[in-house]
Write a protein that holds these residues in place. Structure first.
Motif, PDB file in Angstrom:
ATOM      1  N   LEU A 201      45.524  23.111  30.156  1.00 43.71           N
ATOM      2  CA  LEU A 201      46.481  24.045  30.764  1.00 43.71           C
ATOM      3  C   LEU A 201      47.171  24.860  29.680  1.00 43.71           C
ATOM      4  CD1 LEU A 201      47.997  21.561  33.356  1.00 43.71           C
ATOM      5  CD2 LEU A 201      46.186  23.232  33.755  1.00 43.71           C
TER       6      LEU A 201
ATOM      7  N   PHE B 194      47.563  28.323  35.828  1.00 44.79           N
ATOM      8  CA  PHE B 194      47.385  26.908  36.158  1.00 44.79           C
ATOM      9  C   PHE B 194      45.989  26.667  36.734  1.00 44.79           C
ATOM     10  CE2 PHE B 194      47.675  23.000  38.522  1.00 44.79           C
ATOM     11  CZ  PHE B 194      48.379  22.173  37.660  1.00 44.79           C
TER      12      PHE B 194
ATOM     13  N   GLN C  50      53.249  19.932  29.451  1.00 45.11           N
ATOM     14  CA  GLN C  50      52.483  19.815  30.695  1.00 45.11           C
ATOM     15  C   GLN C  50      52.556  18.379  31.186  1.00 45.11           C
ATOM     16  OE1 GLN C  50      51.136  22.453  32.092  1.00 45.11           O
ATOM     17  NE2 GLN C  50      51.250  23.862  30.375  1.00 45.11           N
TER      18      GLN C  50
ATOM     19  N   GLY D 114      43.510  26.796  33.958  1.00 48.24           N
ATOM     20  CA  GLY D 114      43.605  25.575  33.156  1.00 48.24           C
ATOM     21  C   GLY D 114      42.973  24.384  33.847  1.00 48.24           C
TER      22      GLY D 114
END
Length: 147
Positions: free
Chosen positions: A113, A67, A98, A70
């Motif tokens: 992400l 995460f 997402q 991303g």
């Protein structure tokens, strides 16, 4: 690389810039990793993802790091390609898996992400996923000199 435990699941578009900065602070606190939100630094992200892949840990164990990576990639798109962070609508959430992504100046929507996860799962030597730096350099809809 990430100790928040939530892995960003509750962070909306407004929180992504801060999340990217937090990730950089965490990643560079112990190591001298050149993460400066430049296009060239995406090559560093490629190497970090390759290290995660070779580490062989379960995806759930590295979800926070993914995460953070991303968020970093998305913030590079914001700072260098003229994108803006957006909260996905229900249909986009279902499609991308997402809550947030970026919208390019030409209106196209991207999922940084998910792109990081794809690089982890399908990238690397002989993989089908291009590097993040190559992704940026061939990305349609970007401006050439964003602030």
């Amino acid at each position: 690389m990430d100790g928040d435990g939530r892995h960003g699941q509750t962070i909306g578009a407004r929180g992504m810039r801060d999340r990217a900065r937090e990730f950089v602070a965490q990643a560079t606190a112990r190591n001298r990793i050149p993460l400066d939100f430049s296009v060239g630094s995406l090559r560093v992200v490629d190497f970090l993802i390759e290290g995660l892949r070779k580490g062989g840990r379960e995806r759930a164990e590295i979800a926070g790091a993914l995460f953070g990576l991303g968020a970093y990639v998305g913030e590079v798109l914001v700072r260098r390609a003229g994108a803006v962070w957006i909260d996905f609508d229900g249909e986009q959430r279902e499609f991308f898996g997402q809550r947030v992504g970026v919208r390019m100046p030409d209106g196209r929507v991207w999922n940084p992400l998910g792109k990081v996860v794809n690089c982890l799962e399908r990238g690397g030597t002989g993989g089908s996923e291009p590097s993040l730096q190559s992704f940026y350099l061939t990305l349609p809809g970007r401006v050439r000199h964003a602030a």
